[in-house]
Design a protein around this motif. Sequence first.
Motif, PDB file in Angstrom:
ATOM      1  N   UNK A  23      98.100 -62.280-148.576  1.00 40.65           N
ATOM      2  CA  UNK A  23      96.644 -62.349-148.752  1.00 40.65           C
ATOM      3  C   UNK A  23      96.346 -63.553-149.636  1.00 40.65           C
ATOM      4  N   UNK A  24      95.368 -64.364-149.228  1.00 48.69           N
ATOM      5  CA  UNK A  24      94.950 -65.455-150.099  1.00 48.69           C
ATOM      6  C   UNK A  24      93.442 -65.357-150.328  1.00 48.69           C
ATOM      7  N   UNK A  25      93.025 -65.760-151.508  1.00 51.89           N
ATOM      8  CA  UNK A  25      91.615 -65.861-151.851  1.00 51.89           C
ATOM      9  C   UNK A  25      91.357 -67.335-152.116  1.00 51.89           C
ATOM     10  N   UNK A  26      90.355 -67.894-151.430  1.00 48.38           N
ATOM     11  CA  UNK A  26      90.168 -69.333-151.468  1.00 48.38           C
ATOM     12  C   UNK A  26      88.700 -69.685-151.240  1.00 48.38           C
ATOM     13  N   UNK A  27      88.282 -70.801-151.801  1.00 48.69           N
ATOM     14  CA  UNK A  27      86.946 -71.329-151.514  1.00 48.69           C
ATOM     15  C   UNK A  27      87.001 -72.080-150.190  1.00 48.69           C
ATOM     16  N   UNK A  28      85.976 -71.887-149.376  1.00 51.13           N
ATOM     17  CA  UNK A  28      85.899 -72.551-148.076  1.00 51.13           C
ATOM     18  C   UNK A  28      85.556 -74.024-148.289  1.00 51.13           C
ATOM     19  N   UNK A  29      86.219 -74.894-147.539  1.00 57.31           N
ATOM     20  CA  UNK A  29      85.961 -76.333-147.603  1.00 57.31           C
ATOM     21  C   UNK A  29      85.087 -76.750-146.425  1.00 57.31           C
ATOM     22  N   UNK A  30      84.424 -77.882-146.565  1.00 59.05           N
ATOM     23  CA  UNK A  30      83.605 -78.459-145.490  1.00 59.05           C
ATOM     24  C   UNK A  30      82.654 -77.424-144.890  1.00 59.05           C
ATOM     25  N   UNK A  69      91.641 -74.960-146.990  1.00 62.43           N
ATOM     26  CA  UNK A  69      92.656 -75.841-147.551  1.00 62.43           C
ATOM     27  C   UNK A  69      93.329 -75.078-148.683  1.00 62.43           C
ATOM     28  N   UNK A  70      94.594 -74.749-148.491  1.00 65.42           N
ATOM     29  CA  UNK A  70      95.323 -73.926-149.451  1.00 65.42           C
ATOM     30  C   UNK A  70      96.800 -74.274-149.337  1.00 65.42           C
ATOM     31  N   UNK A  71      97.551 -73.999-150.379  1.00 61.34           N
ATOM     32  CA  UNK A  71      98.992 -74.241-150.334  1.00 61.34           C
ATOM     33  C   UNK A  71      99.651 -73.540-149.157  1.00 61.34           C
ATOM     34  N   UNK A  72      99.110 -72.385-148.754  1.00 62.04           N
ATOM     35  CA  UNK A  72      99.720 -71.599-147.685  1.00 62.04           C
ATOM     36  C   UNK A  72      99.099 -71.836-146.316  1.00 62.04           C
ATOM     37  N   UNK A  73      98.217 -72.849-146.179  1.00 61.87           N
ATOM     38  CA  UNK A  73      97.570 -73.100-144.889  1.00 61.87           C
ATOM     39  C   UNK A  73      98.595 -73.275-143.770  1.00 61.87           C
ATOM     40  N   UNK A  74      99.625 -74.088-144.019  1.00 59.49           N
ATOM     41  CA  UNK A  74     100.618 -74.329-142.967  1.00 59.49           C
ATOM     42  C   UNK A  74     101.387 -73.054-142.626  1.00 59.49           C
ATOM     43  N   UNK A  75     101.601 -72.186-143.624  1.00 54.41           N
ATOM     44  CA  UNK A  75     102.280 -70.910-143.370  1.00 54.41           C
ATOM     45  C   UNK A  75     101.424 -70.020-142.474  1.00 54.41           C
ATOM     46  N   UNK A  76     100.124 -69.950-142.760  1.00 57.51           N
ATOM     47  CA  UNK A  76      99.232 -69.113-141.962  1.00 57.51           C
ATOM     48  C   UNK A  76      99.166 -69.641-140.530  1.00 57.51           C
ATOM     49  N   UNK A  77      99.098 -70.960-140.366  1.00 56.36           N
ATOM     50  CA  UNK A  77      99.087 -71.548-139.024  1.00 56.36           C
ATOM     51  C   UNK A  77     100.358 -71.153-138.273  1.00 56.36           C
ATOM     52  N   UNK A  78     101.501 -71.204-138.955  1.00 57.93           N
ATOM     53  CA  UNK A  78     102.767 -70.810-138.321  1.00 57.93           C
ATOM     54  C   UNK A  78     102.732 -69.326-137.934  1.00 57.93           C
ATOM     55  N   UNK A  79     102.148 -68.481-138.791  1.00 56.93           N
ATOM     56  CA  UNK A  79     102.040 -67.052-138.487  1.00 56.93           C
ATOM     57  C   UNK A  79     101.142 -66.828-137.264  1.00 56.93           C
ATOM     58  N   UNK A  80     100.007 -67.549-137.200  1.00 60.39           N
ATOM     59  CA  UNK A  80      99.095 -67.430-136.054  1.00 60.39           C
ATOM     60  C   UNK A  80      99.810 -67.890-134.785  1.00 60.39           C
ATOM     61  N   UNK A  81     100.532 -68.996-134.869  1.00 57.90           N
ATOM     62  CA  UNK A  81     101.285 -69.480-133.708  1.00 57.90           C
ATOM     63  C   UNK A  81     102.345 -68.474-133.276  1.00 57.90           C
TER      64      UNK A  81
END
Length: 105
Positions: A23-30, A69-81
């Motif tokens: 679980x991540x808590x993050x501010x939304x970018x753009x 945009x988060x340190x774990x963004x690439x991890x979440x993308x890999x999980x979704x893939x």
Amino acid sequence: MGGSGGGGYVPPQRSLFDCETGIITVNVSSINVTVLDKHDVGDLLGVEIGSNDALILEDGDGEILGAILHLNTSDIIACINGGAEYEAKILDIKSPACKVQIKRR
């Protein structure tokens, strides 16, 4: 008091994201403020992979609220893939800022 001598800054090690329980808590970018104005705290958004392999938040109308945009963004993308599905719950809105919590559906 003097500073410590020697070694340079060592950044904290990034924790591994678990596809099942992470679980991540993050501010939304753009943020798209027009889309944000349609939402309230507690609303759920889909977490999708957008163009350029960006992690985006999409509402039920197919409109994009913003990017993650988060340190774990690439991890979440890999999980979704790998077949995992995530949702983002809006925790706080202070327009034009928005904080969400992302977790597995």
